[in-house]
Design an enzyme around this catalytic site. Structure first.
Site, PDB file in Angstrom:
ATOM      1  N   ASP A   2       1.215  -1.143  -0.185  1.00  0.00           N
ATOM      2  CA  ASP A   2       0.515  -0.113  -0.292  1.00  0.00           C
ATOM      3  C   ASP A   2       0.524   1.208   0.378  1.00  0.00           C
ATOM      4  OD1 ASP A   2      -2.658  -1.436  -0.062  1.00  0.00           O
ATOM      5  OD2 ASP A   2      -1.910  -1.763   2.044  1.00  0.00           O
ATOM      6  N   PHE A  45      -1.640  -4.482  -8.401  1.00  0.00           N
ATOM      7  CA  PHE A  45      -2.132  -3.476  -8.338  1.00  0.00           C
ATOM      8  C   PHE A  45      -0.653  -3.558  -9.419  1.00  0.00           C
ATOM      9  CE2 PHE A  45      -4.482  -1.628  -5.446  1.00  0.00           C
ATOM     10  CZ  PHE A  45      -5.167  -3.507  -5.030  1.00  0.00           C
TER      11      PHE A  45
HETATM   12  C1  LIG Z   1      -1.274  -3.099  -2.945  1.00  0.00           C
HETATM   13  S1  LIG Z   1      -2.159  -4.211  -2.320  1.00  0.00           S
HETATM   14  C2  LIG Z   1      -0.939  -5.036  -3.557  1.00  0.00           C
HETATM   15  C3  LIG Z   1      -1.825  -6.888  -3.441  1.00  0.00           C
HETATM   16  C4  LIG Z   1      -0.573  -7.755  -4.874  1.00  0.00           C
HETATM   17  N1  LIG Z   1       0.975  -7.607  -3.943  1.00  0.00           N
HETATM   18  C5  LIG Z   1      -0.335  -6.817  -6.127  1.00  0.00           C
HETATM   19  O1  LIG Z   1       0.417  -6.900  -6.200  1.00  0.00           O
HETATM   20  O2  LIG Z   1      -1.443  -6.883  -6.164  1.00  0.00           O
HETATM   21  C6  LIG Z   1      -1.367  -4.513  -1.032  1.00  0.00           C
HETATM   22  C7  LIG Z   1      -1.470  -5.552   0.315  1.00  0.00           C
HETATM   23  O3  LIG Z   1      -0.789  -5.619   1.465  1.00  0.00           O
HETATM   24  C8  LIG Z   1      -1.719  -6.024   2.165  1.00  0.00           C
HETATM   25  N2  LIG Z   1      -1.225  -5.666   3.997  1.00  0.00           N
HETATM   26  C9  LIG Z   1      -0.708  -4.335   3.940  1.00  0.00           C
HETATM   27  N3  LIG Z   1       0.054  -3.879   5.578  1.00  0.00           N
HETATM   28  C10 LIG Z   1      -0.284  -5.498   5.035  1.00  0.00           C
HETATM   29  C11 LIG Z   1       0.127  -6.134   6.517  1.00  0.00           C
HETATM   30  N4  LIG Z   1       0.723  -5.457   8.177  1.00  0.00           N
HETATM   31  N5  LIG Z   1       0.216  -7.181   7.140  1.00  0.00           N
HETATM   32  C12 LIG Z   1       0.210  -8.225   5.648  1.00  0.00           C
HETATM   33  N6  LIG Z   1      -0.760  -7.863   4.851  1.00  0.00           N
HETATM   34  C13 LIG Z   1      -1.045  -6.359   4.361  1.00  0.00           C
HETATM   35  C14 LIG Z   1      -3.246  -5.522   1.700  1.00  0.00           C
HETATM   36  O4  LIG Z   1      -4.490  -5.897   3.121  1.00  0.00           O
HETATM   37  C15 LIG Z   1      -2.779  -5.356   0.587  1.00  0.00           C
HETATM   38  O5  LIG Z   1      -4.286  -6.635   0.450  1.00  0.00           O
END
Ligand SMILES: C[S@@+](CC[C@H](N)C(=O)[O-])C[C@H]1O[C@@H](n2cnc3c(N)ncnc32)[C@H](O)[C@@H]1O
Length: 242
Positions: free
Chosen positions: A148, A223
């Site tokens: 994120d 993403f």
């Molecule tokens: C922007 S999305 C990217 C998802 C994937 N990696 C992609 O490239 O499509 C970031 C993901 O990280 C997860 N996330 C954020 N912080 C996290 C944490 N501390 N522990 C586990 N998951 C986390 C969010 O729920 C989200 O689904």
């Protein structure tokens, strides 16, 4: 509760300065419905692939039923990249962390379709998992794809990759293990490059420093596709644990 306890509690509620600061998380609980198929997966496939959240340390040999190099993906989203890697490398164990239930459900469905036996998923904050559940030097590779971005300046403190997270992650990686990171947000990518370059735990595998080539083994993530659609450049990092 006795009288002193009660009045202390009331005093804390009335005085915000006395309340311990809430930890800053890299995610907010998002809405977003699970589909019926994802619901089924979260119930029926969880016993096969899921690890219960908690604070119990994980013995990875027991979790996977074998001793093999372990790759950790943090924030796997819908799991497409994770499942593709796990299917392509059956000799390695893959542990995925994701806190968004629809993504976890989707990942379980495609893991089942791929008949994976080398994948386990955990729906818990990566900071907690690394801090309390994983042993020192247990990881052979760590992947953070398109975390994120928290683009607003006042939210930069929520970004997952910061100096303390880098130190925590490094402690769970064996010497020589690889850390890969990608972002389509130029500011976050340059911040991550700065954090990792300044860390005494990692060194940049790119001669002269800077960004790495896109790894061919990464299938396009949701993403990454979104970033490309928006015309963003994608920045990759490849560092090695000292
Ligand atoms: C922007 S999305 C990217 C998802 C994937 N990696 C992609 O490239 O499509 C970031 C993901 O990280 C997860 N996330 C954020 N912080 C996290 C944490 N501390 N522990 C586990 N998951 C986390 C969010 O729920 C989200 O689904």
């Amino acid at each position: 509760m006795d009288e002193i306890g009660t009045s202390l509690t009331i005093a804390r509620m009335q005085d915000p300065a006395s309340t311990p600061p809430r930890s800053i998380r890299s995610f907010v609980k998002r809405g977003g419905r699970t589909t019926l198929a994802q619901d089924r997966a979260l119930t029926e496939l969880w016993p096969r692939f899921g690890i219960e959240p908690g604070t119990m340390p994980l013995d990875l040999t027991l979790v996977f039923g074998r001793d093999a190099p372990c790759v950790l993906e943090i924030g796997f989203g819908d799991g497409e990249a994770l499942v593709a890697r796990a299917a392509a490398e059956p000799e390695r164990n893959f542990l995925g962390l994701e806190v968004h239930p629809p993504g976890v459900g989707h990942c379980l469905l495609i893991a089942e379709a791929a008949q994976l036996t080398n994948l386990r998923v955990l729906s818990q904050d990566a900071v907690e998992v690394l801090g309390t559940r994983l042993a020192d030097a247990c990881l052979d590779e760590a992947l953070i794809w398109f975390p994120d971005p928290w683009p607003k300046k006042r939210h930069h403190k929520r970004r997952l990759l910061n100096p303390s997270f880098a130190t925590l992650l490094a402690s769970r990686m064996r010497s020589g293990a690889t850390l890969r990171f990608a972002s389509d947000w130029a500011h976050y990518a340059s911040e991550a490059l700065e954090v990792l370059s300044a860390s005494t735990d990692f060194h940049n595998t790119v001669p002269g420093g800077g960004y790495a080539d896109r790894p061919s083994e990464r299938v396009l993530t949701k993403f990454e596709r979104r970033g490309l659609r928006l015309g963003h450049a994608v920045f990759d990092l490849k560092f090695r644990r000292r």
